[in-house]
Design a protein around this motif. Structure first.
Motif, short mmCIF file in Angstrom:
data_model
loop_
_atom_site.label_atom_id
_atom_site.label_comp_id
_atom_site.label_asym_id
_atom_site.label_seq_id
_atom_site.Cartn_x
_atom_site.Cartn_y
_atom_site.Cartn_z
N GLY A 106 -0.69 -2.75 -5.93
CA GLY A 106 -1.54 -3.63 -5.14
C GLY A 106 -1.41 -3.38 -3.65
O GLY A 106 -2.41 -3.36 -2.91
N ILE A 107 -0.17 -3.18 -3.18
CA ILE A 107 0.07 -2.93 -1.75
C ILE A 107 -0.55 -1.60 -1.32
O ILE A 107 -1.20 -1.51 -0.27
N ILE A 108 -0.36 -0.55 -2.14
CA ILE A 108 -0.94 0.76 -1.82
C ILE A 108 -2.46 0.68 -1.78
O ILE A 108 -3.11 1.19 -0.86
N LEU A 109 -3.05 0.03 -2.78
CA LEU A 109 -4.50 -0.10 -2.86
C LEU A 109 -5.04 -0.90 -1.68
O LEU A 109 -6.06 -0.52 -1.08
N PHE A 110 -4.35 -1.98 -1.31
CA PHE A 110 -4.79 -2.82 -0.20
C PHE A 110 -4.73 -2.05 1.12
O PHE A 110 -5.69 -2.04 1.89
N PHE A 111 -3.59 -1.39 1.38
CA PHE A 111 -3.42 -0.68 2.64
C PHE A 111 -4.39 0.50 2.75
O PHE A 111 -5.03 0.69 3.79
N LEU A 112 -4.51 1.28 1.67
CA LEU A 112 -5.40 2.44 1.69
C LEU A 112 -6.85 2.01 1.89
O LEU A 112 -7.59 2.61 2.69
N SER A 113 -7.27 0.97 1.18
CA SER A 113 -8.66 0.50 1.30
C SER A 113 -8.93 -0.06 2.69
O SER A 113 -10.02 0.14 3.25
N LEU A 114 -7.94 -0.76 3.24
CA LEU A 114 -8.10 -1.34 4.58
C LEU A 114 -8.27 -0.24 5.63
O LEU A 114 -9.14 -0.32 6.50
N VAL A 115 -7.43 0.79 5.54
CA VAL A 115 -7.52 1.92 6.48
C VAL A 115 -8.88 2.61 6.36
O VAL A 115 -9.54 2.90 7.36
N GLY A 116 -9.30 2.87 5.12
CA GLY A 116 -10.59 3.53 4.90
C GLY A 116 -11.76 2.68 5.36
O GLY A 116 -12.74 3.20 5.91
#
Length: 271
Positions: A50-60
């Motif tokens: 969840g943390i990886i998906l949240f951070f990656l999506s936010l950056v993108g």
């Protein structure tokens, strides 16, 4: 005006950002309300995901919507690392699960599992030492043999027609080769002459309903057989995810190229 690739990468990351919220919510719920330690442990990989998906999506999302090339560079770099990690894990999972399979017992639908048939890495890192103590505790708490404690299984012929899972076959009964006398699915009596074969699992078997054959090597083999099936399915899922991420990565490159070209034209208007 944003080009198609920028809009598409923004949409994909918006969906990823939304998807990360229920993943994080479920992981937090498991950490606080899990019935036992085994369920609580499941919350850890979910939280990491969840943390990886949240951070990656936010950056993108920020990089594509605000047209920040540095963030899109970071997004593409992280996406590439994830694709590489998935590839390495999938290759590793297929390699370490290439060995091992249950052997069908003639005249039955049951397969017995031998620990030595599985890879050394799995034996040494999954079902050895401290790891096995935790797995054993989870098996007991999960009551993996509960479905076999039914009245309709009072006859051995009924059990032998069943297709038992690797855990049920390895942890809930003694190996068929031991020649034990069937009383019910989870209660077997050794013959007066002793086990039919010199197998340690024959002497490890206990009619204590909390123990049964959970201390047997066949139970460890059953765990590895289940893990093998799960890892093979996960490897297939990883390949599908990699294909999706490669598409996202390609779209992200197009979006970065658009932003870079627009920036170049903005600062070099007469060329």
């Amino acid at each position: 005006m944003l080009r198609v690739s920028n809009s598409l990468i923004a949409l994909l990351n918006l969906l990823g950002l939304v998807a990360s919220i229920p993943v994080l919510t479920i992981s937090l719920w498991l950490r606080k309300h899990a019935i036992n330690e085994c369920e609580r442990t499941l919350g850890v990989p979910l939280m990491v995901l969840g943390i990886i998906l949240f951070f990656l999506s936010l950056v993108g999302l920020i990089g594509s919507c605000c047209r920040v090339s540095s963030l899109l560079w970071l997004y593409l770099f992280l996406t590439f690392l994830i694709i590489l990690s998935l590839f390495v894990f999938s290759f590793f999972a297929i390699a370490v699960t290439s060995k091992g399979a249950g052997k069908a017992v003639p005249g039955t639908g049951i397969k017995d599992h031998k620990l030595g048939d599985y890879s050394k890495w799995l034996q040494e890192n999954v079902v050895d030492g401290h790891s096995w103590v935790k797995i054993k505790s989870c098996l007991i708490q999960a009551q993996v043999c509960g479905s076999l404690r039914n009245d309709h299984l009072r006859k051995a012929s009924v059990l032998y027609r069943m297709s038992l899972s690797p855990l049920e076959s390895g942890c809930c009964k003694p190996p068929i080769a031991c020649g034990f006398i069937y009383k019910n699915a989870t209660f077997w009596v050794p013959p007066k002459s002793g086990p039919a074969v010199p197998d340690d699992d024959c002497t490890t078997w206990s009619n204590n309903q909390q123990i049964l054959c959970i201390d047997c090597k066949s139970c460890k083999a059953g765990v590895l057989a289940s893990l093998k099936n799960d890892w093979r399915k996960l490897a297939i899922l990883n390949i599908c995810v990699m294909i999706f991420l490669l598409i996202v990565y390609s779209v992200g490159q197009c979006a970065l190229k658009n932003i870079t070209e627009d920036g170049y034209k903005r600062y070099r208007p007469f060329q």
